[in-house]
Motif scaffolding. Sequence first.
Motif, PDB file in Angstrom:
ATOM      1  N   ALA A 341       0.830  -1.204   0.000  1.00  0.00           N
ATOM      2  CA  ALA A 341       0.000   0.000   0.000  1.00  0.00           C
ATOM      3  C   ALA A 341       0.862   1.251   0.000  1.00  0.00           C
ATOM      4  CB  ALA A 341      -0.922  -0.003   1.219  1.00  0.00           C
ATOM      5  N   GLN A 342       0.409   2.263  -0.726  1.00  0.00           N
ATOM      6  CA  GLN A 342       1.159   3.518  -0.790  1.00  0.00           C
ATOM      7  C   GLN A 342       1.069   4.279   0.531  1.00  0.00           C
ATOM      8  OE1 GLN A 342      -0.315   5.686  -4.173  1.00  0.00           O
ATOM      9  NE2 GLN A 342       0.578   4.268  -5.671  1.00  0.00           N
ATOM     10  N   GLN A 343      -0.017   4.104   1.257  1.00  0.00           N
ATOM     11  CA  GLN A 343      -0.208   4.803   2.523  1.00  0.00           C
ATOM     12  C   GLN A 343      -0.616   3.797   3.588  1.00  0.00           C
ATOM     13  OE1 GLN A 343      -2.924   8.060   2.300  1.00  0.00           O
ATOM     14  NE2 GLN A 343      -2.817   8.555   4.466  1.00  0.00           N
ATOM     15  N   GLU A 344       0.015   3.902   4.728  1.00  0.00           N
ATOM     16  CA  GLU A 344      -0.269   2.956   5.805  1.00  0.00           C
ATOM     17  C   GLU A 344      -1.688   3.136   6.317  1.00  0.00           C
ATOM     18  OE1 GLU A 344       2.226   1.226   9.504  1.00  0.00           O
ATOM     19  OE2 GLU A 344       1.956   3.391   9.490  1.00  0.00           O
ATOM     20  N   GLY A 345      -2.382   2.020   6.498  1.00  0.00           N
ATOM     21  CA  GLY A 345      -3.744   2.072   6.994  1.00  0.00           C
ATOM     22  C   GLY A 345      -3.817   1.803   8.486  1.00  0.00           C
ATOM     23  N   TYR A 346      -5.058   1.814   8.994  1.00  0.00           N
ATOM     24  CA  TYR A 346      -5.314   1.567  10.410  1.00  0.00           C
ATOM     25  C   TYR A 346      -6.044   0.244  10.565  1.00  0.00           C
ATOM     26  CZ  TYR A 346      -4.168   6.485  11.166  1.00  0.00           C
ATOM     27  OH  TYR A 346      -3.530   7.705  11.217  1.00  0.00           O
ATOM     28  N   ALA A 347      -5.829  -0.407  11.691  1.00  0.00           N
ATOM     29  CA  ALA A 347      -6.548  -1.644  11.957  1.00  0.00           C
ATOM     30  C   ALA A 347      -8.052  -1.402  11.937  1.00  0.00           C
ATOM     31  CB  ALA A 347      -6.126  -2.222  13.308  1.00  0.00           C
ATOM     32  N   ILE A 348      -8.483  -0.325  12.589  1.00  0.00           N
ATOM     33  CA  ILE A 348      -9.888   0.080  12.585  1.00  0.00           C
ATOM     34  C   ILE A 348      -9.953   1.527  12.124  1.00  0.00           C
ATOM     35  CG2 ILE A 348     -11.944   0.488  13.998  1.00  0.00           C
ATOM     36  CD1 ILE A 348     -11.021  -1.765  15.823  1.00  0.00           C
ATOM     37  N   ASP A 349     -10.640   1.758  11.017  1.00  0.00           N
ATOM     38  CA  ASP A 349     -10.743   3.088  10.419  1.00  0.00           C
ATOM     39  C   ASP A 349     -12.227   3.395  10.221  1.00  0.00           C
ATOM     40  OD1 ASP A 349     -10.710   5.369   8.783  1.00  0.00           O
ATOM     41  OD2 ASP A 349      -8.818   4.774   7.851  1.00  0.00           O
ATOM     42  N   VAL A 350     -12.761   4.328  11.013  1.00  0.00           N
ATOM     43  CA  VAL A 350     -14.198   4.587  11.046  1.00  0.00           C
ATOM     44  C   VAL A 350     -14.484   6.056  10.783  1.00  0.00           C
ATOM     45  CG1 VAL A 350     -16.328   4.371  12.393  1.00  0.00           C
ATOM     46  CG2 VAL A 350     -14.457   2.757  12.766  1.00  0.00           C
ATOM     47  N   GLU A 351     -15.400   6.313   9.850  1.00  0.00           N
ATOM     48  CA  GLU A 351     -15.984   7.643   9.695  1.00  0.00           C
ATOM     49  C   GLU A 351     -17.321   7.656  10.425  1.00  0.00           C
ATOM     50  OE1 GLU A 351     -16.386   9.035   5.733  1.00  0.00           O
ATOM     51  OE2 GLU A 351     -14.239   8.963   5.277  1.00  0.00           O
ATOM     52  N   ILE A 352     -17.540   8.705  11.212  1.00  0.00           N
ATOM     53  CA  ILE A 352     -18.760   8.817  12.012  1.00  0.00           C
ATOM     54  C   ILE A 352     -19.527  10.065  11.594  1.00  0.00           C
ATOM     55  CG2 ILE A 352     -19.674   9.179  14.334  1.00  0.00           C
ATOM     56  CD1 ILE A 352     -18.743   6.396  13.978  1.00  0.00           C
ATOM     57  N   GLY A 353     -20.828   9.897  11.293  1.00  0.00           N
ATOM     58  CA  GLY A 353     -21.665  11.032  10.948  1.00  0.00           C
ATOM     59  C   GLY A 353     -22.125  11.790  12.178  1.00  0.00           C
ATOM     60  N   GLN A 354     -22.707  12.959  11.952  1.00  0.00           N
ATOM     61  CA  GLN A 354     -23.142  13.815  13.059  1.00  0.00           C
ATOM     62  C   GLN A 354     -24.287  13.204  13.851  1.00  0.00           C
ATOM     63  OE1 GLN A 354     -24.000  17.651  11.402  1.00  0.00           O
ATOM     64  NE2 GLN A 354     -21.857  18.108  10.924  1.00  0.00           N
ATOM     65  N   ARG A 355     -25.030  12.285  13.249  1.00  0.00           N
ATOM     66  CA  ARG A 355     -26.145  11.647  13.959  1.00  0.00           C
ATOM     67  C   ARG A 355     -25.798  10.233  14.422  1.00  0.00           C
ATOM     68  NH1 ARG A 355     -31.153  12.532  10.003  1.00  0.00           N
ATOM     69  NH2 ARG A 355     -29.524  12.254   8.410  1.00  0.00           N
ATOM     70  N   ALA A 356     -24.516   9.942  14.514  1.00  0.00           N
ATOM     71  CA  ALA A 356     -24.070   8.623  14.962  1.00  0.00           C
ATOM     72  C   ALA A 356     -23.227   8.754  16.230  1.00  0.00           C
ATOM     73  CB  ALA A 356     -23.254   7.935  13.871  1.00  0.00           C
ATOM     74  N   THR A 357     -23.194   7.670  17.001  1.00  0.00           N
ATOM     75  CA  THR A 357     -22.408   7.603  18.235  1.00  0.00           C
ATOM     76  C   THR A 357     -21.510   6.375  18.178  1.00  0.00           C
ATOM     77  OG1 THR A 357     -24.205   8.615  19.498  1.00  0.00           O
ATOM     78  CG2 THR A 357     -22.500   7.455  20.743  1.00  0.00           C
ATOM     79  N   ALA A 358     -20.249   6.548  18.562  1.00  0.00           N
ATOM     80  CA  ALA A 358     -19.302   5.434  18.527  1.00  0.00           C
ATOM     81  C   ALA A 358     -19.034   4.916  19.940  1.00  0.00           C
ATOM     82  CB  ALA A 358     -17.996   5.867  17.877  1.00  0.00           C
ATOM     83  N   VAL A 375     -10.715   7.376  14.111  1.00  0.00           N
ATOM     84  CA  VAL A 375     -12.128   7.740  14.072  1.00  0.00           C
ATOM     85  C   VAL A 375     -12.216   9.206  13.669  1.00  0.00           C
ATOM     86  CG1 VAL A 375     -14.297   7.908  15.328  1.00  0.00           C
ATOM     87  CG2 VAL A 375     -12.689   6.063  15.865  1.00  0.00           C
ATOM     88  N   VAL A 376     -12.916   9.483  12.570  1.00  0.00           N
ATOM     89  CA  VAL A 376     -13.048  10.861  12.093  1.00  0.00           C
ATOM     90  C   VAL A 376     -14.515  11.171  11.884  1.00  0.00           C
ATOM     91  CG1 VAL A 376     -10.776  10.888  11.020  1.00  0.00           C
ATOM     92  CG2 VAL A 376     -12.764  10.160   9.697  1.00  0.00           C
TER      93      VAL A 376
END
Length: 378
Positions: A341-358, A375-376
């Motif tokens: 891979a050109q860019q190192e990834g994360y084991a867990i990579d999560v996008e969270i919307g404004q109406r979601a809770t992690a 988490v972004v």
Amino acid sequence: MKRIILSESITTDALVAALSEKEALLIVEADFDLKGRSVNMSASSMMQFAGGSLRHGTLQGCVRFMAGGMWVFREGLRFADDARLNVSEICPEWFGAMGDYDLNTHQGHDDTAAINRAIEVAEQLSVKTLRFRAVNYWVTGVVINRGNVRLLGSGAQLREDQWERGKAGTDIRQIFTNRASMLCVAPGKSCVICGEDVADPVSMSDLQLVCDRKHAGSNAPTLGVDFRSTVNAPTWPVMFERCFFQGFDKAFCINSTLAYPLNYLKFQDCAFVDNGYCVYASSVSEQIHAKSGITRQCVWSFEFLGNKCHHNWYLLYINVQKGLCRIDNNNCEGTLGDEKAQQEGYAIDVEIGQRATASICHNHFELNRTPLLRVVSS
């Protein structure tokens, strides 16, 4: 109840008349061609398949039967929309599945057509459960057409002491393979495909999905479950319990053209070994990105609970826009990353919307080479 033996000497007209009898036990000893005829079965009668089968016709009414043979509903045999079956589960063996794939010789019958026909009948009629025996089925793409169906195995290998570990990208030979219900696929194929029209619930339990890397295949991505639904209303729920995924580029891939193809996605008590990603959300189109700002296809609610993840490149690459994103009580060991891979990834990579809770807690991480968590907000 009268007893009628249907042997090779029976004509088609006599066969149709016999199948329409009331209060009769119909013993099917030969392979019969209904020649396009439609038979209205009586609720007071029952068929017992004793080495025989039916083909090229339509069964109506209450279809009561005992399947003593492996292949009882052959090509061209249909069930009317008003047909009712006396069983709670449908078996792919009734439609010709052999379940004889050998992981050592890489040989066996292709059971794809039989399993797909069984799924079509389950989706059409009121019996929604497809039961797999503890054998190895060779498939080239099991297709779920509309949903509202449950694929139920007879057990999967979920304990670490039943695996022989290898490095990522190598074969991990399975132990006790006859104790699991296994769907085997070649490299470059998708094991299970949720088609473009899937709108109703999909459930899989106690199944083992495996890519046999030593079998001839292609360089195309190998997917465990390829979710392609393009139905405007998001599909829900889609659930996996006690399933085993091994050897896929993506064990579960959200591969739709929509921004929000899934309402609720859940994995509980599953095992993931030697995959690229356990769960992966594909990128959205440039038009969707320009309109919404999101980069990945979305789930409205997501749960990843009590799973065992060993020697995968990455675990989760997802986008949750509504509800709860819950990643709890998972055992995550040996997340190795993609060295190309050109860019190192994360084991867990999560996008969270404004109406979601992690909620990400009580997880065990060990021997991981990649950054663990990102988490972004999106």
